[in-house]
Design an enzyme around this catalytic site. Structure first.
Site, short mmCIF file in Angstrom:
data_model
loop_
_atom_site.label_atom_id
_atom_site.label_comp_id
_atom_site.label_asym_id
_atom_site.label_seq_id
_atom_site.Cartn_x
_atom_site.Cartn_y
_atom_site.Cartn_z
N HIS A 176 1.11 -1.13 -0.05
CA HIS A 176 -0.27 0.00 0.11
C HIS A 176 0.78 1.42 0.13
O HIS A 176 0.59 2.62 0.78
CB HIS A 176 -0.84 -0.28 0.88
CG HIS A 176 -1.98 -0.87 1.34
ND1 HIS A 176 -3.41 -1.06 0.64
CD2 HIS A 176 -2.11 -2.68 1.70
CE1 HIS A 176 -4.11 -1.85 0.68
NE2 HIS A 176 -3.09 -2.66 2.02
N ASN A 208 -10.14 -2.50 2.84
CA ASN A 208 -9.47 -2.47 1.34
C ASN A 208 -11.38 -2.41 0.44
O ASN A 208 -12.52 -2.69 1.13
CB ASN A 208 -9.07 -3.44 0.94
CG ASN A 208 -7.64 -3.87 1.42
OD1 ASN A 208 -7.42 -3.14 1.58
ND2 ASN A 208 -7.58 -5.67 1.32
FE1 HDE Z 1 -2.53 -4.19 5.37
N1 HDE Z 1 -0.44 -3.82 5.84
N2 HDE Z 1 -1.57 -6.88 6.05
N3 HDE Z 1 -3.75 -5.25 5.36
N4 HDE Z 1 -2.63 -2.42 4.80
C1 HDE Z 1 -0.23 -2.58 5.75
O1 HDE Z 1 0.84 -1.07 7.51
C2 HDE Z 1 -0.82 -6.73 6.63
C3 HDE Z 1 -4.62 -7.00 5.29
C4 HDE Z 1 -4.25 -2.80 4.05
O2 HDE Z 1 -2.85 3.69 4.19
C5 HDE Z 1 1.08 -2.11 6.53
O3 HDE Z 1 1.14 1.24 7.33
C6 HDE Z 1 -0.53 -7.94 6.98
C7 HDE Z 1 -6.03 -7.14 5.31
C8 HDE Z 1 -4.29 -0.91 4.30
O4 HDE Z 1 -1.38 3.48 5.04
C9 HDE Z 1 1.85 -3.81 7.15
C10 HDE Z 1 -2.02 -8.60 7.01
C11 HDE Z 1 -6.75 -5.21 4.66
C12 HDE Z 1 -3.06 -0.34 4.11
C13 HDE Z 1 -0.01 -4.17 6.00
C14 HDE Z 1 -2.48 -7.38 6.20
C15 HDE Z 1 -5.79 -5.03 5.28
C16 HDE Z 1 -2.31 -2.08 4.56
C17 HDE Z 1 2.33 -1.33 5.85
C18 HDE Z 1 -2.26 -9.99 6.80
C19 HDE Z 1 -7.76 -4.80 4.19
C20 HDE Z 1 -2.92 0.58 4.21
C21 HDE Z 1 2.38 -0.22 5.96
C22 HDE Z 1 -2.62 -10.86 8.52
C23 HDE Z 1 -8.48 -5.70 5.33
C24 HDE Z 1 -2.67 1.61 5.27
C25 HDE Z 1 1.50 -0.18 7.39
C26 HDE Z 1 -2.15 3.14 4.74
C27 HDE Z 1 -0.52 -1.58 4.62
C28 HDE Z 1 0.41 -5.51 7.46
C29 HDE Z 1 -4.08 -7.74 5.44
C30 HDE Z 1 -4.91 -3.52 4.49
C31 HDE Z 1 2.89 -4.08 6.51
C32 HDE Z 1 0.48 -8.49 8.07
C33 HDE Z 1 -6.63 -8.10 5.64
C34 HDE Z 1 -5.65 -0.58 3.67
O5 HDE Z 1 1.93 -3.10 8.54
#
Ligand code: HDE
Length: 722
Positions: free
Chosen positions: A90, A162
């Site tokens: 993202h 999302n």
């Molecule tokens: Fe993320 N996700 N994600 N994700 N995600 C990140 O956090 C992560 C997941 C989502 O605009 C990171 O700040 C793991 C689902 C959005 O700043 C990180 C897992 C959904 C954004 C991270 C998921 C998301 C992130 C990267 C599975 C939808 C952008 C930068 C266990 C519900 C937020 C950050 C923004 C961002 C980890 C799965 C949505 C790496 C470990 C499911 C919208 O922390």
């Protein structure tokens, strides 16, 4: 209750409403205090000394630079470290401020203060795409992030969702693998913005639980027009807790009041090249024009009986969705984005969201994907800010007071007073909140946590859920999805990976789908088994017959009378096309619906017709417009059969090819359209400026696109008779 106490209660209630309203302003004031306006100021060094930093200190006009030029050296040192790590996923994103208003008092469900009667809280929302890095194209086919931080009076509440309702995996343990697989191939460094490659489809082939999500991304849902026309989905199940400790499970959604809109894939690829910031420009310009996008915050509610099951749906498996038709979402509030940010780095780039940021009254469930998210976001924020103090940045700071024993660490902005740095303490330091501050909740006997320690894999009818979505699509939407699979698998470049995906995933979802994809890319078609596919082939006219139409909000007729707010149309003009009178007639109708008009001609400026063009075929492109008009011809120049020169001809015909509405004004209109060979087609209008503009606006609010113009497969030839 005595007279006076009742009076006090009413007053208290009133005061809380007033306080809630002020809450929104509190964040605005807090941010205003952090603003730094250097405009018109004399330049200084970082230690506040006015100095020229534009010329190096040298030993004579042609001499060496001097080491003691600390001024330029410090400037260079700061510059060399201006880039903070981009997000690991993202990374490509943008956002805006706004407000969250509660639709009433929902204390029966939760103690969360942002859902109190009259509560209005300031928010910041960041939209993003998963795979592309900073600098990529926001319009690319991908899952789009929709993350909102509510600065409520009881703390920051983050909703990190999302634009699609499911996900690719069920266990966070697989997340690093997922991202490694979809990002560029490690031994090549490409592709950097999409999943049409080998490692991605090898991974998808191993994870059938993601088949539904991938099909969503490969449908037109995966190529939204802009972020004002997408929904937000929490994916996981969460928990509301009320003051009695009663737990209610919920899934959250942000439903766009403007409805859903998508692009055509060919447009996506062209927009990526012509303006990779199309989506952030759309949001920024609309907010700047006072056109504020809104979403309704809605929840599907599930009783918490400790089983985490509801009508056969497993609420602990994030990829499992509960169709709205089965459990209609209840609207609790509204999100409005109404203010652009001041500084991109300080606000959209530096904001840190975390699903772990919840206020009292909101909590979690033992979903193995969510559980790892509760760790990862805070962890990666600490890395990205190079400090554990990122929460003190203005964009991340709550308005609720923060008092704890977090001390020191890089870039610690506060000078904490006193020597108490531990809790509990009897020396006047930070005090523990009362016992009842603990987030107690009762659910009818928590059973899910019971059982032997082990590594478990969730089981569910993954292909069934994906088939449900496939059968919701009308035949044009199915064709677009087939074409997307063909594009992706056709670019994987490894026949084994491709064939495995077709045989082990697509054929399990729908044999006809698998055969059509294989047919298009020269892979082996699985044996036809018309029985299974008969249902799809029969259900090809439109998706309203589908069992759960809500699965595909772009479905024909699902969102009639959509608002056209913030859309863009163009009038094709030149020295003989278009009159000021018709421009005025169109403007009155278009501005009433907040649709902006661009006059596109071979050059910018006053044309011989008296019309002033504000764009040319070089400075803009048809892909940026939702519909177009052709000015009436004041003379027929016969330069080519359609009477249009090459640039306007290509402009119009590409719009036709993308299925968008076309209006030709005046008496010459139908002749020009016939000349182009599109006269009388659906979505093609001619006549007076008023009538044609009304026709085009109705098309934009209704069908939006006319897919009848697109080629579709001869399904029976590929899949056998229905
Ligand atoms: Fe993320 N996700 N994600 N994700 N995600 C990140 O956090 C992560 C997941 C989502 O605009 C990171 O700040 C793991 C689902 C959005 O700043 C990180 C897992 C959904 C954004 C991270 C998921 C998301 C992130 C990267 C599975 C939808 C952008 C930068 C266990 C519900 C937020 C950050 C923004 C961002 C980890 C799965 C949505 C790496 C470990 C499911 C919208 O922390």
């Amino acid at each position: 209750m005595g007279q006076t106490t009742r009076l006090w209660a009413v007053l208290a209630g009133l005061f809380s409403i007033v306080a809630a309203h002020d809450v929104a302003n509190q964040k605005v004031d807090q941010l205003a205090a952090a603003l730094k306006d250097t405009n018109g100021q004399i330049e200084t060094t970082d230690n506040g000394v006015q100095v020229n930093t534009s010329n190096s200190l040298r030993a004579g006009p042609r001499g060496y630079n001097l080491l003691e030029d600390t001024t330029v050296r410090k400037k260079m040192i700061h510059f060399d470290r201006e880039r903070a790590p981009e997000r690991v996923v993202h990374a490509l994103g943008h956002g805006a401020y706004g407000t969250f208003s509660s639709y009433g008092d929902f204390s029966n469900l939760t103690t969360a203060c942002w859902l109190r009667d009259g509560a209005v809280s300031e928010v910041f929302t960041r939209f993003s795409v998963v795979v592309a890095s900073v600098g990529g194209s926001e319009s690319g086919r991908d899952t789009h992030g929709f993350a909102t931080k509510i600065y409520s009076e009881c703390g920051n509440q983050d909703f990190v969702g999302n634009h699609l309702s499911s996900f690719f995996i069920n266990d966070g343990a697989d997340f690093p693998d997922l991202i490694h697989a979809v990002k560029y191939e490690a031994d090549k460094g490409f592709p950097t913005g999409g999943t049409a490659h080998r490692t991605a489809y090898d991974f998808f082939g191993q994870h059938p639980e993601g088949a539904f999500q991938l099909m969503n991304v490969l449908s037109d849902l995966g190529i939204p027009r802009d972020v004002r026309h997408i929904s937000g989905n929490g994916v996981h199940t969460f928990r509301f807790i009320n003051v009695e400790g009663k737990s209610t499970l919920f899934k959250w959604f942000l439903l766009p009041k403007l409805g859903h809109r998508s692009l055509a894939y060919d447009e996506v690829t062209k927009i990526a090249g012509k303006n990779n910031n199309f989506q952030r420009v759309d949001l920024y310009n609309n907010i700047a024009a006072g056109i504020y996008p809104e979403w309704e915050f809605a929840v599907q509610l599930f009783p918490d009986d400790g089983s985490y099951m509801w009508n056969g749906y497993d609420l602990l498996i994030p990829t499992v969705i509960v169709p709205f038709e089965k459990n209609p979402p209840v609207k609790l509030g509204k999100l409005t984005l109404n203010r652009n940010f001041n500084n991109f780095f300080a606000e959209p780039e530096s904001i840190s969201f975390a699903p772990s940021n919840v206020v009292d009254g909101v909590s979690f469930v033992p979903d193995p994907l969510l559980q790892w998210r509760l760790m990862s976001y805070d962890d990666t924020a600490t890395h990205r800010h190079g400090s554990p103090n990122g929460f003190t940045l203005p964009i991340n700071r709550p308005i609720a007071p923060v008092n704890n024993n977090y001390r020191d660490g890089y870039m610690q902005p506060y000078i904490f007073e006193g020597n108490s740095t531990s809790t509990p303490n009897d020396i006047g330091g930070v005090q523990e909140p009362g016992a009842n501050a603990a987030l107690h909740y009762t659910s009818a006997g928590e059973r899910a946590g019971a059982g032997p320690v082990g590594r478990y894999v969730a089981q569910y009818d993954w292909f069934g859920q994906a088939r449900l979505f496939w059968n919701t699509l009308d035949n044009y939407a199915q064709q677009h999805t087939v074409d997307a699979y063909r594009f992706e698998l056709g670019n994987v470049g490894n026949a084994d990976v491709v064939q495995r995906y077709i045989d082990n995933t697509l054929d399990k979802i729908d044999t006809c789908l698998a055969r059509r994809v294989a047919y298009g890319i020269g892979a082996t078609m699985p044996p036809a088994n018309t029985t299974a596919s008969r249902s799809t082939m029969q259900r090809r006219s439109n998706s309203s017959q589908a069992e759960f139409p809500s699965l595909y909000p772009l479905g024909m007729g699902l969102e009639p009378n959509k608002s056209n707010e913030g859309l863009q149309v163009a009038l094709v003009a030149n020295d003989t096309l278009g009159t000021e009178a018709e421009v005025q007639a169109m403007m009155s109708l278009l501005s009433a619906q907040k649709v902006s008009l661009t006059l596109v001609a071979p050059r910018i400026g006053m044309l011989k017709t008296g019309v002033t063009a504000n764009a040319s075929f070089i400075t803009t492109s048809d892909v940026f417009f939702d519909a177009i008009f052709i000015g009436s011809s004041i003379i027929s120049n016969g330069t080519n059969s359609a009477g249009l020169d090459t640039d306007p001809y290509n402009f119009v015909m590409e719009v036709y090819g993308h299925g968008k509405a076309i209006g030709a004004l005046g008496t010459s209109g139908s002749a020009i359209l016939n000349g182009l060979g599109v006269g009388g087609e659906a979505g093609v209008y001619s006549g007076s400026a008023m009538d044609v503009t009304v026709g085009v606006l109705d098309a934009l609010a209704g069908p939006v696109r006319f897919p009848q113009r697109f080629t579709t497969d001869d399904v029976e030839a590929i899949c056998g008779a229905a």
